[in-house]
Structure formats: C-alpha cells, structure tokens
Motif scaffolding. Structure first.
Motif, PDB file in Angstrom:
ATOM      1  N   LEU A   2       0.815  -1.203   0.000  1.00  0.00           N
ATOM      2  CA  LEU A   2       0.000   0.000   0.000  1.00  0.00           C
ATOM      3  C   LEU A   2       0.858   1.267   0.000  1.00  0.00           C
ATOM      4  O   LEU A   2       0.448   2.299  -0.540  1.00  0.00           O
ATOM      5  CB  LEU A   2      -0.958  -0.009   1.182  1.00  0.00           C
ATOM      6  CG  LEU A   2      -2.080  -1.048   1.077  1.00  0.00           C
ATOM      7  CD1 LEU A   2      -2.947  -1.030   2.333  1.00  0.00           C
ATOM      8  CD2 LEU A   2      -2.956  -0.799  -0.148  1.00  0.00           C
ATOM      9  N   ASP A   5       1.652   1.608  -3.407  1.00  0.00           N
ATOM     10  CA  ASP A   5       0.465   2.147  -4.073  1.00  0.00           C
ATOM     11  C   ASP A   5       0.395   3.661  -3.949  1.00  0.00           C
ATOM     12  O   ASP A   5      -0.071   4.348  -4.862  1.00  0.00           O
ATOM     13  CB  ASP A   5      -0.783   1.505  -3.457  1.00  0.00           C
ATOM     14  CG  ASP A   5      -2.072   2.047  -4.048  1.00  0.00           C
ATOM     15  OD1 ASP A   5      -2.073   2.415  -5.230  1.00  0.00           O
ATOM     16  OD2 ASP A   5      -3.075   2.096  -3.315  1.00  0.00           O
ATOM     17  N   SER A   9       0.173   5.647  -7.239  1.00  0.00           N
ATOM     18  CA  SER A   9      -1.042   6.418  -7.469  1.00  0.00           C
ATOM     19  C   SER A   9      -0.740   7.894  -7.658  1.00  0.00           C
ATOM     20  O   SER A   9      -1.385   8.564  -8.473  1.00  0.00           O
ATOM     21  CB  SER A   9      -2.009   6.240  -6.291  1.00  0.00           C
ATOM     22  OG  SER A   9      -2.369   4.893  -6.134  1.00  0.00           O
ATOM     23  N   PHE A 127      -9.136  -6.073  -1.436  1.00  0.00           N
ATOM     24  CA  PHE A 127      -7.798  -5.481  -1.449  1.00  0.00           C
ATOM     25  C   PHE A 127      -7.710  -4.370  -2.489  1.00  0.00           C
ATOM     26  O   PHE A 127      -7.187  -3.291  -2.225  1.00  0.00           O
ATOM     27  CB  PHE A 127      -6.731  -6.534  -1.729  1.00  0.00           C
ATOM     28  CG  PHE A 127      -5.347  -5.938  -1.808  1.00  0.00           C
ATOM     29  CD1 PHE A 127      -4.608  -5.741  -0.656  1.00  0.00           C
ATOM     30  CD2 PHE A 127      -4.798  -5.543  -3.022  1.00  0.00           C
ATOM     31  CE1 PHE A 127      -3.335  -5.167  -0.720  1.00  0.00           C
ATOM     32  CE2 PHE A 127      -3.544  -4.971  -3.098  1.00  0.00           C
ATOM     33  CZ  PHE A 127      -2.807  -4.791  -1.929  1.00  0.00           C
ATOM     34  N   LEU A 130      -9.341  -1.336  -1.223  1.00  0.00           N
ATOM     35  CA  LEU A 130      -8.434  -0.576  -0.348  1.00  0.00           C
ATOM     36  C   LEU A 130      -7.348   0.102  -1.177  1.00  0.00           C
ATOM     37  O   LEU A 130      -6.959   1.249  -0.909  1.00  0.00           O
ATOM     38  CB  LEU A 130      -7.812  -1.530   0.674  1.00  0.00           C
ATOM     39  CG  LEU A 130      -6.960  -0.899   1.789  1.00  0.00           C
ATOM     40  CD1 LEU A 130      -7.785   0.092   2.597  1.00  0.00           C
ATOM     41  CD2 LEU A 130      -6.400  -1.994   2.705  1.00  0.00           C
ATOM     42  N   PHE A 131      -6.861  -0.597  -2.173  1.00  0.00           N
ATOM     43  CA  PHE A 131      -5.874  -0.055  -3.108  1.00  0.00           C
ATOM     44  C   PHE A 131      -6.416   1.218  -3.753  1.00  0.00           C
ATOM     45  O   PHE A 131      -5.727   2.238  -3.864  1.00  0.00           O
ATOM     46  CB  PHE A 131      -5.594  -1.132  -4.162  1.00  0.00           C
ATOM     47  CG  PHE A 131      -4.434  -0.853  -5.077  1.00  0.00           C
ATOM     48  CD1 PHE A 131      -3.164  -1.284  -4.755  1.00  0.00           C
ATOM     49  CD2 PHE A 131      -4.625  -0.198  -6.278  1.00  0.00           C
ATOM     50  CE1 PHE A 131      -2.090  -1.058  -5.616  1.00  0.00           C
ATOM     51  CE2 PHE A 131      -3.572   0.032  -7.141  1.00  0.00           C
ATOM     52  CZ  PHE A 131      -2.302  -0.400  -6.808  1.00  0.00           C
ATOM     53  N   VAL A 134      -6.521   4.299  -1.323  1.00  0.00           N
ATOM     54  CA  VAL A 134      -5.233   4.990  -1.254  1.00  0.00           C
ATOM     55  C   VAL A 134      -5.021   5.823  -2.510  1.00  0.00           C
ATOM     56  O   VAL A 134      -4.602   6.995  -2.451  1.00  0.00           O
ATOM     57  CB  VAL A 134      -4.089   3.970  -1.081  1.00  0.00           C
ATOM     58  CG1 VAL A 134      -2.728   4.661  -1.173  1.00  0.00           C
ATOM     59  CG2 VAL A 134      -4.218   3.250   0.256  1.00  0.00           C
ATOM     60  N   SER A 135      -5.328   5.248  -3.670  1.00  0.00           N
ATOM     61  CA  SER A 135      -5.136   5.933  -4.934  1.00  0.00           C
ATOM     62  C   SER A 135      -6.000   7.183  -5.022  1.00  0.00           C
ATOM     63  O   SER A 135      -5.542   8.268  -5.409  1.00  0.00           O
ATOM     64  CB  SER A 135      -5.458   4.973  -6.086  1.00  0.00           C
ATOM     65  OG  SER A 135      -5.392   5.631  -7.329  1.00  0.00           O
ATOM     66  N   TRP A 252     -14.578   0.728  -1.094  1.00  0.00           N
ATOM     67  CA  TRP A 252     -14.686  -0.520  -0.340  1.00  0.00           C
ATOM     68  C   TRP A 252     -15.999  -1.254  -0.614  1.00  0.00           C
ATOM     69  O   TRP A 252     -15.995  -2.471  -0.860  1.00  0.00           O
ATOM     70  CB  TRP A 252     -14.509  -0.257   1.156  1.00  0.00           C
ATOM     71  CG  TRP A 252     -14.514  -1.506   1.981  1.00  0.00           C
ATOM     72  CD1 TRP A 252     -15.569  -2.073   2.648  1.00  0.00           C
ATOM     73  CD2 TRP A 252     -13.415  -2.400   2.203  1.00  0.00           C
ATOM     74  NE1 TRP A 252     -15.200  -3.229   3.273  1.00  0.00           N
ATOM     75  CE2 TRP A 252     -13.880  -3.458   3.018  1.00  0.00           C
ATOM     76  CE3 TRP A 252     -12.077  -2.391   1.795  1.00  0.00           C
ATOM     77  CZ2 TRP A 252     -13.049  -4.489   3.441  1.00  0.00           C
ATOM     78  CZ3 TRP A 252     -11.251  -3.428   2.213  1.00  0.00           C
ATOM     79  CH2 TRP A 252     -11.745  -4.451   3.022  1.00  0.00           C
TER      80      TRP A 252
END
Length: 381
Positions: A2, A5, A9, A127, A130-131, A134-135, A252
């Motif tokens: 992450l 990421d 991102s 996942f 969640l990825f 963050v992005s 999510w």
C-alpha cells in the motif's frame, strides 16, 4: 504494497495532468494531444507489453519474477519524469513523455501481477478496493492542494517532488515485498506472445478493452474542454478532487460487491449507467455548471467501473501466465486506443473542437461495451 500504491497512485493521478498543462504552453492541437496521451502509449503497449509480460512470467531469480522488472521500470519512469520537469521545447517534452510512457506501460501490469501473486484470491476485490482508496485519496489531495490556475508557475518543483516520492515508494516495495516461491519450470513456448488455446480469452479481452475505451474521451480531453464551457483549471481541480472524495466512500463497498457478486456483474451494471449518463450529458450540457456536474458523474462512474472490475482478470486468468495474458489483453486495448484516439482528435479539430462530442463518443462506446459484457455474463456465470 500500500505504501508502494501511494507512490504509484501519485504518479498515475498527477503526471498526465501536469503534462497536459505543460503541453498547452506549446500547442492546443486536439490531434496532437490524443496522439501523445492515447495513440502513442497504446502503440508502445502493443509492441512491448506481451514480450515483457512473457519474460517476467518465465523469470526465476533470488528477488522473484516481478521485482527486478518493477525496479528497472521505476528508475526509467523517474528519469522520464525529471526530463519532463526540465523540458523547454516541445520536442524534448515529447521525448521525455515517450520514455515515461514506455516504462509505465511496462511496469503497471507487473505491479498488478505482483499483487495477484501475493494476495489471496478470495479477498482480491476488497484489497483492490483498499488499493483504490489509497489511490483516490492521493489524487484528491493532489487536485485539491495543487491544481489551481497558477499551476504553471509551480510545475517544475512539483513534478520533481512527485518524482522523489514515487521513486522512494517503489524502491521500498522492491526492498520489502517478498514474492512467493514459484517452483514450476517455465514451458518452452512461454516466449510466444500468443499460444495455442489463447483464443478462448478473446471475448473477455474485447469486453475489457471496450470498457476501458469508453472513459478515455473525457479522461484525455476534459482539461482542454474547460474553456468551451467557461470553466478554468481551478474549477477542474476542485471537481476532480470531489470526484475522488466520493469515490473513496464507494471504493470498499464496490470491492465487496465484486467479491460477493463477481466483477462481471458489477462491470455490466456500471457500464450501463455510464452509457445512459453520457448520452444525457451530450443532450443537455452547454455551460459551466453542467460541464462540472457531468465531469463529476463521469469520474464517479469511471471509478466504480475500475474498482469493480480490476479483479476480473486476476479472477479468471491462470496465475502461471497472468502477466503475459494481461499484457495480451492490454495489447488489444492498445490497438483500439490507437484508432479511436487519433480519430477522435481529428474529429474534434475538424468540428472546431466541439467538446460536447466527448459525451457522445463515451456513450456509444459504453453501449457497445454493455453488449459484450452481457455476453460474458452468459458465458462465465
């Protein structure tokens, strides 16, 4: 992963828009923009992607089969970003952009392949949700804090800072992430871009390609379209930041829906909604408020589509050849992107850059995608 990421991102969300701002200092030609942002990267993906993917799938090293390539592409990507930051001519900017795109196009599928190799399949959707959070948070912060009318004056130090953050995050991934041991020896035919039996994936790759193509007209041309509707760079930045903030709240749940009901179902529903909304925008948008609202709807639906379908190929493709097959899918997308972006750029220039056509192009492409996705639902589910 992450933290990686975060850097990945930041590069994805910021560099292309910064490049567009810098490019407008030299040219506002729609055909040139669509070639540099759409067609040229697609040609790179068409030629390099499958070969590097096959090479990575067959690699067995003490560092894994993805990390060596991710390290190399990260260094080259950072070199291209620094070159763009200090480019003072259109030719130099175009060359540095090409170097940057070559490395990112090769590196992006490998980063996804690393996730596919290390994350259990039953939680891939969550996942990636969640990825995406963050992005999207990274993108929202960038557009809210930096994307203003005075962006040109801070372009160089901002791009240098982004380069430093990106490179540090990706080097941390290379240092700390441990790939699972892959003991299976590579088959002798692994270097061939297409192998016997790959035709079974043709319909899947076509649907993925058309879905990705639907959001490109606005993604590439929205910043240049602002002037037609009375919006400025500050309006654009605020709208994109709000889009990302909304998408964070949805990431999510959409990832959970993909795990619960399958990415195919999520993708078909979202693509249908996108086609309808863009058709309405084509008929109604003619001023600043409508343009910004349509941009918001586009961004939210495009984000839901990406979040809901990012786990589709990992869910359906065999892991032992994932990188190569994913690159083959990207090559088909690239071929369609070359034709569509060059054609769209020429159409915009021929019509005096009437950017309302972006909505019609997105609606028609998404409509074709819906038909393909419905066929996939019948085949796989």
């Amino acid at each position: 992963m992450l933290i990686g990421d975060l850097g990945w991102s930041l590069r994805e969300r910021s560099v292309q828009e910064l490049f567009k701002v810098h490019l407008m200092r030299f040219s506002q030609d729609a055909t040139l923009l669509n070639i540099l942002i759409g067609a040229m990267p697609a040609l790179i993906a068409l030629t390099l992607g499958p070969l590097i993917g096959a090479w990575s799938d067959r690699t067995r090293s003490r560092y894994g089969r993805r990390i060596p390539f991710i390290f190399g592409t990260a260094v080259v990507t950072a070199t291209g970003m620094l070159g763009m930051a200090f480019s003072s001519t259109l030719a130099a900017l175009a060359v540095c952009w090409t170097i940057f795109e070559m490395a990112t196009i090769v590196g992006n599928p490998l980063f996804i392949a690393l996730i596919n190799d290390t994350v259990p399949r039953h939680i891939l959707g969550r996942f990636f949700g969640l990825f995406r959070i963050v992005s999207l948070a990274t993108g929202a912060g960038f557009f809210a804090l930096f994307f203003r009318n005075e962006l040109v004056s801070v372009f160089q130090p901002l791009l240098v800072a982004i380069t430093g953050v990106y490179l540090c995050c990706m080097l941390l991934v290379c240092w700390r992430v441990r790939e699972p041991v892959c003991e299976t020896p590579a088959q002798r035919g692994g270097w061939l871009p297409v192998q016997p039996g790959d035709a079974q994936w043709g319909r899947l790759f076509a649907a993925v390609s058309v879905g990705a193509l639907a959001v490109l007209p606005i993604n590439i041309n929205a910043l240049n379209a602002c002037a037609q509707f009375g919006a400025d760079a500050g309006d654009f930045g605020s709208a994109i930041a709000l889009t990302y903030a909304i998408s964070i709240l949805l990431a999510w749940p959409v990832g959970w829906l993909a795990d619960r009901y399958h990415p195919l179902r999520v993708g078909a529903v979202v693509l249908s909604a996108y086609a309808v909304c863009m058709l309405v925008a084509w008929r109604l948008v003619d001023e600043r408020t409508g343009f910004l609202l349509a941009l918001l709807v586009h961004g939210v639906l495009a984000g839901c589509y990406l979040t809901g379908t990012v786990s589709l190929l990992p869910a359906l493709l065999p892991r032992e050849r994932f990188s190569q097959l994913a690159a083959l899918s990207a090559s088909l997308t690239a071929l369609l992107v070359v034709v569509s972006t060059v054609g769209l750029g020429a159409l915009l220039d021929a019509t005096g850059r009437d950017y309302r056509l972006l909505y019609l192009a997105g609606a028609l492409t998404a409509g074709c995608g819906v038909l393909l996705w419905r066929g996939l639902l019948k085949r796989y589910l």
